[in-house]
Design a protein around this motif. Structure first.
Motif, PDB file in Angstrom:
ATOM      1  N   ARG A 185     -21.945  -1.374  35.619  1.00  0.00           N
ATOM      2  CA  ARG A 185     -20.647  -2.054  35.719  1.00  0.00           C
ATOM      3  C   ARG A 185     -19.725  -1.322  36.685  1.00  0.00           C
ATOM      4  O   ARG A 185     -19.046  -1.941  37.511  1.00  0.00           O
ATOM      5  CB  ARG A 185     -19.996  -2.149  34.334  1.00  0.00           C
ATOM      6  N   PHE A 186     -19.703   0.018  36.584  1.00  0.00           N
ATOM      7  CA  PHE A 186     -18.870   0.809  37.481  1.00  0.00           C
ATOM      8  C   PHE A 186     -19.319   0.625  38.943  1.00  0.00           C
ATOM      9  O   PHE A 186     -18.492   0.472  39.839  1.00  0.00           O
ATOM     10  CB  PHE A 186     -18.965   2.287  37.085  1.00  0.00           C
TER      11      PHE A 186
ATOM     12  N   ARG B 251     -20.844  -1.949  40.299  1.00  0.00           N
ATOM     13  CA  ARG B 251     -20.455  -3.271  40.797  1.00  0.00           C
ATOM     14  C   ARG B 251     -18.971  -3.338  41.114  1.00  0.00           C
ATOM     15  O   ARG B 251     -18.560  -3.944  42.115  1.00  0.00           O
ATOM     16  CB  ARG B 251     -20.831  -4.340  39.765  1.00  0.00           C
ATOM     17  N   ARG B 252     -18.152  -2.707  40.269  1.00  0.00           N
ATOM     18  CA  ARG B 252     -16.701  -2.722  40.518  1.00  0.00           C
ATOM     19  C   ARG B 252     -16.356  -1.976  41.802  1.00  0.00           C
ATOM     20  O   ARG B 252     -15.471  -2.388  42.550  1.00  0.00           O
ATOM     21  CB  ARG B 252     -15.975  -2.098  39.325  1.00  0.00           C
TER      22      ARG B 252
ATOM     23  N   VAL C 117     -17.266  -4.275  44.730  1.00  0.00           N
ATOM     24  CA  VAL C 117     -16.290  -5.359  44.886  1.00  0.00           C
ATOM     25  C   VAL C 117     -14.992  -4.830  45.484  1.00  0.00           C
ATOM     26  O   VAL C 117     -14.415  -5.448  46.397  1.00  0.00           O
ATOM     27  CB  VAL C 117     -16.040  -6.051  43.537  1.00  0.00           C
ATOM     28  N   ARG C 118     -14.549  -3.690  45.004  1.00  0.00           N
ATOM     29  CA  ARG C 118     -13.288  -3.114  45.510  1.00  0.00           C
ATOM     30  C   ARG C 118     -13.404  -2.780  46.993  1.00  0.00           C
ATOM     31  O   ARG C 118     -12.521  -3.126  47.790  1.00  0.00           O
ATOM     32  CB  ARG C 118     -12.967  -1.842  44.711  1.00  0.00           C
TER      33      ARG C 118
ATOM     34  N   THR D 236     -22.838  -5.677  48.082  1.00  0.00           N
ATOM     35  CA  THR D 236     -21.413  -6.026  48.199  1.00  0.00           C
ATOM     36  C   THR D 236     -21.253  -7.495  48.554  1.00  0.00           C
ATOM     37  O   THR D 236     -20.434  -8.212  47.954  1.00  0.00           O
ATOM     38  CB  THR D 236     -20.743  -5.145  49.257  1.00  0.00           C
TER      39      THR D 236
ATOM     40  N   GLN E  78     -18.483 -13.924  42.948  1.00  0.00           N
ATOM     41  CA  GLN E  78     -17.133 -14.072  42.391  1.00  0.00           C
ATOM     42  C   GLN E  78     -16.273 -15.052  43.182  1.00  0.00           C
ATOM     43  O   GLN E  78     -15.092 -15.223  42.880  1.00  0.00           O
ATOM     44  CB  GLN E  78     -16.450 -12.704  42.320  1.00  0.00           C
TER      45      GLN E  78
ATOM     46  N   LEU F 136     -10.020   1.354  40.712  1.00  0.00           N
ATOM     47  CA  LEU F 136     -10.689   0.283  39.993  1.00  0.00           C
ATOM     48  C   LEU F 136      -9.831  -0.270  38.866  1.00  0.00           C
ATOM     49  O   LEU F 136     -10.008  -1.401  38.443  1.00  0.00           O
ATOM     50  CB  LEU F 136     -12.020   0.781  39.423  1.00  0.00           C
ATOM     51  N   THR F 137      -8.909   0.525  38.369  1.00  0.00           N
ATOM     52  CA  THR F 137      -8.001   0.097  37.302  1.00  0.00           C
ATOM     53  C   THR F 137      -6.716  -0.425  37.933  1.00  0.00           C
ATOM     54  O   THR F 137      -6.174   0.220  38.833  1.00  0.00           O
ATOM     55  CB  THR F 137      -7.676   1.263  36.365  1.00  0.00           C
TER      56      THR F 137
END
Length: 403
Positions: free
Chosen positions: A298-299, A301-302, A305-306, A323, A330, A376-377
């Motif tokens: 999950r990390f 993939r994030r 995306v970022r 990427t 999405q 990411l947050t």
């Protein structure tokens, strides 16, 4: 299948049921006291105590054999093991407190010395004209097959008493484990609490000699607490869960040994505890291996995306296949790599947050080091609304040519 059902439902016989209940109570007591010892970072003491029981066990057997011709008198054997373990525990405490040696070195010295002395005494016993020598070796790895009903009752009652004592002292134990200095200010004698904790651990070891043996009993004080740690961060829940896991290990071990003749009960109890540990190690939703792998994916993939959104905002080419795949999934880009309207909006937001974060690091470097924002947050989850508004007011305009 019938024998399995009878073993699982405590209908295989009075003696077998009694041994099962006693093993479950012993496992629960071992899990509870082991949790406190683990939190106190003194788990290896249980290993020293267990090995220190052997000389006392052998000496008690010799005395009982000389007195009545048969050394297999369980109360006397347990008393001798307890006295020997107490001497070993005192030796470990004295060496670590009054010399420059650490507790681990003291444990190693006492463990090896007492066990070697016990092996010598067992060799002497083999040459004596008394009965029951063969049964003495069962205390090394446990032997419940020939356990008498009276012996099973004694072990079950002692284990129940230990369980109640540990339950009553649980809050004092936790207080000393987490903050000994604060415990002293509350009038708690940390030395006495530590001593009581070790005495209860010693009692679990001594009572478990007949069930799992002195070599394997340490597993009941270590494996269930470690297994419980995979499932919770709260100490009292950890203690309760360790007790349940210890009881489950005792139940499964005795059940397996009772349905298959010839299998040793003690090793099966330890293997059952280890099986529960492996299940927790692999599948715990918080600390398990599978959960860690899923969290990593999950990390990853994030991050992709970022970085992809930032590349879209800066009109940079994206070459990484993962990427591109994630952005397309999405709805941020089309199949030909051109950004969609939602993609452009998300890219602008990502770049804006990066600029705000860069400004925050520049204006408040010390505070920024203590923040957990990794890009990411969302910034709104890291800074207060007032702090974000202040940054917005100080944010310089974008350079010419920026989208």
């Amino acid at each position: 299948m019938e024998i399995w059902w009878r073993a699982l439902t405590f209908t295989l016989g009075y003696n077998t049921s009694l041994v099962t209940v006693g093993s479950m109570l012993l496992g629960a007591a071992g899990g509870m006291i082991g949790s406190f010892v683990l939190l106190r970072k003194r788990s290896l003491v249980s290993d020293a105590i267990s090995h220190a029981t052997l000389p006392g066990l052998a000496l008690a057997f010799i005395l009982a054999g000389l007195w009545q011709g048969d050394g297999r008198w369980l109360p006397g054997l347990l008393l001798g093991a307890a006295l020997s373990a107490a001497v070993g525990l005192w030796a470990v405490q004295t060496i670590s407190a009054r010399t420059r040696l650490g507790e681990d070195a003291a444990i190693g010295a006492i463990l090896s010395s007492f066990f070697a002395f016990g092996v010598v005494l067992i060799t002497v016993i083999q040459s004596m004209q008394v009965t029951g020598q063969a049964g003495l070796t069962g205390y090394l790895v446990g032997a419940t097959a020939g356990m008498l009903a009276a012996e099973a009752q004694l072990i079950a009652l002692c284990a129940l008493g230990l369980l109640l004592a540990i339950f009553v002292m649980r809050r004092s134990f936790l207080l000393v484990c987490f903050d000994a200095e604060f415990a002293r200010t509350q009038g708690v004698s940390t030395g006495r609490v530590d001593l009581l904790m070790l005495l209860l651990l010693m009692a679990v070891v001594v009572i478990g000699l007949k069930v799992t043996g002195l070599i394997l009993i340490v597993a009941l004080a270590i494996i269930p607490p470690v297994t419980a740690r995979f499932w919770t961060d709260r100490p009292l829940r950890m203690v309760a869960l360790a007790a349940l896991l210890g009881a489950a290990a005792g139940y499964l071990g005795v059940t397996l040994s009772s349905v298959q003749e010839g299998l040793p009960t003690g090793p099966l109890i330890v293997l059952a505890a280890f099986a529960l540990f492996m299940v927790s190690f692999l599948f715990s939703p918080w600390r398990g291996v599978l959960a860690a792998l899923l969290a990593y994916q999950r990390f990853r993939r994030r991050v992709h995306v970022r970085q992809g959104l930032l590349a879209l905002a800066r009109e940079e080419s994206i070459f990484d296949n993962l990427t591109l795949k994630l952005l397309q999934r999405q709805g941020y880009i089309r199949r030909d790599g051109v950004a969609t309207l939602p993609g452009r909006a998300a890219a602008r937001d990502a770049e804006h947050e990066e600029r705000l974060w860069a400004l925050y690091r520049e204006r408040h470097p010390d505070d920024a080091l203590q923040q957990e924002h990794s890009g990411l947050t969302p910034l709104a989850q890291v800074l207060s609304p007032d702090a974000i508004m202040a940054l917005e007011a100080q944010l310089p305009p974008k350079p010419e040519g920026g989208r």
